[in-house]
Design a protein around this motif. Structure first.
Motif: not given
Length: 377
Positions: A48, A51-59, A62
């Motif tokens: 988890h 996943e959060l780190e990847m989502q943060n990087e994607e955000l 963007t």
């Protein structure tokens, strides 16, 4: 101190969520005693976390793209060479770029919530009203266009092209997106072109009238004209010249002079120079021609040099006049003169004979009178 960014707020929110999750896990660990359960829980937490780190990087990526896109939009909107604006249903300016403010000579801050009709020239007010109403009502996604005059602060009116599309704002209310382009130069060019076209049309009509008059004059005078350009070798001729020589004006240019030369009567070819082109020397003379239907005509031909600005010969021009009728009239006059002369000679002879015949009796009477005078004296 730097102000916190959206990315910092997002990171803080994620950290708070992670802390809460750790506290929940700590509470559960007090209930779990199995090492296997603890290992599984740690594994899920690591997954988890990743996943959060990847989502943060994607955000973050963007957000960076959105910042670049926003900057590009601002540059395109604000630095565009044409005016942009949005109008609401009442015709009020909702937003405008710097180009429109500069075009109208008004500070951009003063444009917002101002009726755009205020800047439309009085004579085009109705046209703009109809254009705006039609654009707001019509659901056609295409752009509607309108050309009108705008009032400019501190300057004279200018012609503008309005291109409008229908859209909706963030609240769903209908708005009109409008592109405003200065077309004053084009309008002036069109007006000048229209004046020049009218002038050329008048000149063309005058030339046509003159050409028609010349054709009529040539036909009445039975005179055909021609022109030979020295540099290009091109020959121009009038319709009357073709009629005189009894040939078609559709003859190819490079064969026309041959047709004219062949029309000269065989007995006059040695002495006649129909157009004076062969020698390049101005000619003048009378000769006979034979038309395609076999008729023989008398013509009078003259040619002369046309000089350029430098004094050189640029063309040879000339005319050919049908003198058949005048020749016939001259021949008839000559015949009448000859007949009159013969008649005068006959009268003189008659008068001489009559005088001789009358003198003889007079001499006899005179003799008798003389004899009588002598006898009675």
């Amino acid at each position: 101190m730097a102000e916190p960014t959206d990315s910092d707020d997002l990171a803080g929110e994620l950290r708070a969520r992670a802390v809460r999750m750790v506290e929940e896990v700590s509470a559960q660990e007090q209930e779990w005693t199995s090492p296997a359960d603890t290992a599984e829980l740690l594994h899920e937490l690591r997954v988890h976390q990743i996943e959060l780190e990847m989502q943060n990087e994607e955000l973050r990526r963007t957000q960076a793209e959105l910042a670049v896109s926003h900057t590009r939009y601002v540059d395109l909107y604000e630095l565009a060479p044409v005016g942009y604006m949005s109008l609401d249903e009442a015709g009020l300016i909702v937003s405008a770029n710097l180009a429109l403010a500069s075009l109208l000579g008004v500070a951009r801050g003063l444009l917002v919530r101002t009726p755009f009709s205020r800047f439309v020239a009085a004579e085009d007010g109705d046209a703009f009203h109809i254009f705006r109403k039609r654009r707001m009502v019509d659901t056609d996604p295409g752009a509607f266009t309108c050309e009108l005059r705008l009032k400019v602060e501190g300057a004279g009116p200018l012609w503008a092209l309005l291109e409008a599309t229908r859209a909706h704002d963030a609240d769903g209310a209908p708005v009109m997106r409008v592109v405003v382009s200065d077309i004053s130069l084009r309008r002036r060019a069109e007006a000048e072109l229209e004046r020049e076209t009218a002038r050329l049309r008048e000149a063309s009509a005058l030339r046509l009238s003159q050409a028609t008059f010349l054709q009529q004059a040539e036909r009445l005078a039975r005179v055909g004209s021609w022109r030979f350009d020295v540099d290009s070798g091109k020959v121009m001729w009038s319709d009357e010249l073709c009629r005189i020589f009894g040939t078609s004006c559709d003859v190819p240019e490079d064969h026309f002079m041959e047709v004219i030369a062949r029309a000269v009567h065989p007995d006059d070819r040695e002495s006649a120079r129909p157009v004076g082109i062969a020698s390049g020397v101005p000619q003048e003379g009378d000769y006979r021609i034979r038309t395609t239907d076999g008729a023989v005509r008398w013509v009078h031909s003259e040619s002369a040099h046309q000089l350029g600005d430098d004094g050189g010969v640029v063309a040879i021009v000339g005319f050919v006049q049908d003198t058949t009728d005048s020749r016939a009239a001259q021949d008839a006059l000559l015949l009448a003169k000859q007949n009159l002369e013969r008649s005068n000679e006959d009268l003189e002879q008659f008068a001489y004979v009559a005088s001789h015949d009358l003198q003889e009796p007079l001499r006899m009477v005179s003799s008798y009178v003389e004899l009588l005078r002598q006898r009675y004296q």
